[in-house]
Design a protein around this motif. Structure first.
Motif, PDB file in Angstrom:
ATOM      1  N   GLU A 163       0.803  -1.214   0.000  1.00 16.32           N
ATOM      2  CA  GLU A 163       0.000   0.000   0.000  1.00 16.32           C
ATOM      3  C   GLU A 163       0.834   1.261   0.000  1.00 16.32           C
ATOM      4  OE1 GLU A 163      -4.219  -1.093   2.172  1.00 16.32           O
ATOM      5  OE2 GLU A 163      -2.780   0.212   3.149  1.00 16.32           O
ATOM      6  N   THR A 176       0.000   4.985   1.237  1.00 16.55           N
ATOM      7  CA  THR A 176      -1.002   5.658   2.066  1.00 16.55           C
ATOM      8  C   THR A 176      -0.846   7.167   1.957  1.00 16.55           C
ATOM      9  OG1 THR A 176      -0.917   3.823   3.645  1.00 16.55           O
ATOM     10  CG2 THR A 176      -1.945   5.859   4.391  1.00 16.55           C
ATOM     11  N   THR A 232      -2.347  11.028   3.139  1.00 14.08           N
ATOM     12  CA  THR A 232      -3.161  11.817   4.051  1.00 14.08           C
ATOM     13  C   THR A 232      -2.957  13.302   3.777  1.00 14.08           C
ATOM     14  OG1 THR A 232      -1.370  11.767   5.701  1.00 14.08           O
ATOM     15  CG2 THR A 232      -3.123  10.113   5.914  1.00 14.08           C
ATOM     16  N   GLY A 268      -1.311   5.579  -4.529  1.00 10.21           N
ATOM     17  CA  GLY A 268      -2.197   5.743  -3.400  1.00 10.21           C
ATOM     18  C   GLY A 268      -3.588   6.147  -3.884  1.00 10.21           C
TER      19      GLY A 268
END
Lengths: 116, 114
Positions: free
Chosen positions: B3, B5, B7, B106
């Protein structure tokens, strides 16, 4: 010369049918052609890729056909399913990388809808 | 763990704000990328880091400032953005190889500039 032209922009296919998306390129330096699949709200994910030394590559229901002389390649999705509904991007780059970094040139994308 | 990720998933900012987008991967990849994607358009490459050094800058305006603090992290610092900068910002990573391979993307950070 850096462009990759993709068609159609959108495609509606009945469940069980064959979906076909076409791409064409000009730059003969390109020698690696991946297809990426993108679902809404997600990032693209590699689906299948081909090099020009083969004319066809098959992975499950997905097949890439490659015509080196015409500088064209296409994605065929056999037995299309509703779960295949997504946006598909063809891309092109050079197989031998510079400093390990890939500069993908993307086509404009095809929004595929498979009707149940 | 395959993955990448990112944010935050959503960010709304004014034109005078300073904010940052963050990206993390633990696949051991040493090439990391920032892409910008407008609605119904393909991703456009912005920056590439290879071994934590900036290797490609696609003539991106200086209001976007990338940073790669270590081999797992990639940041995109945003300052004085314009409404036309509203888009989905995608981070990707790949192995640093001699030959092409898979880019892992992502899910993106959706940015709205007011």
């Amino acid at each position: 010369q850096q462009q990759v032209k993709q068609s159609p922009q959108s495609l509606i296919v009945q469940k069980g049918g064959i979906s076909i998306i076409n791409c064409a390129y000009e730059n003969t330096a390109f020698d690696y052609f991946p297809w990426y699949q993108q679902f809404p709200g997600k990032g693209p994910a590699l689906l299948i890729a081909i090099r020009p030394d083969v004319s066809e590559k098959k992975e499950g229901r997905f097949t890439i056909s490659f015509n080196k002389s015409a500088k064209q390649f296409s994605l065929h999705i056999m037995d299309s399913q509703p779960g295949d509904s997504a946006t598909y991007f063809c891309a092109a780059t050079t197989f031998r990388l510079i400093q390990g970094a890939q500069k993908l040139v993307f086509g404009q994308g095809t929004r595929l809808t498979i009707n149940p | 763990d395959t993955e990448v990720t990112q944010t935050p998933k959503h960010l709304v900012m004014g034109m005078t704000n300073k904010k940052s987008l963050k990206c993390e991967q633990h696949m051991g990849h040493r090439a990391m990328y920032w892409y910008k994607q407008k609605a119904k358009k393909p991703p456009e490459l912005m920056f590439v880091y290879s071994y934590e050094k900036l290797s490609i800058n696609e003539s991106v305006p200086s209001r976007f400032s990338p940073e790669c603090p270590n081999s797992s992290l990639l940041n995109l610092h945003l300052h004085a953005l314009q409404p036309e900068d509203s888009a989905l910002y995608l981070c990707a990573s790949s192995q640093v190889l001699v030959i092409a391979g898979e880019l892992f993307f992502g899910e993106g950070s959706r940015l709205t500039v007011l």
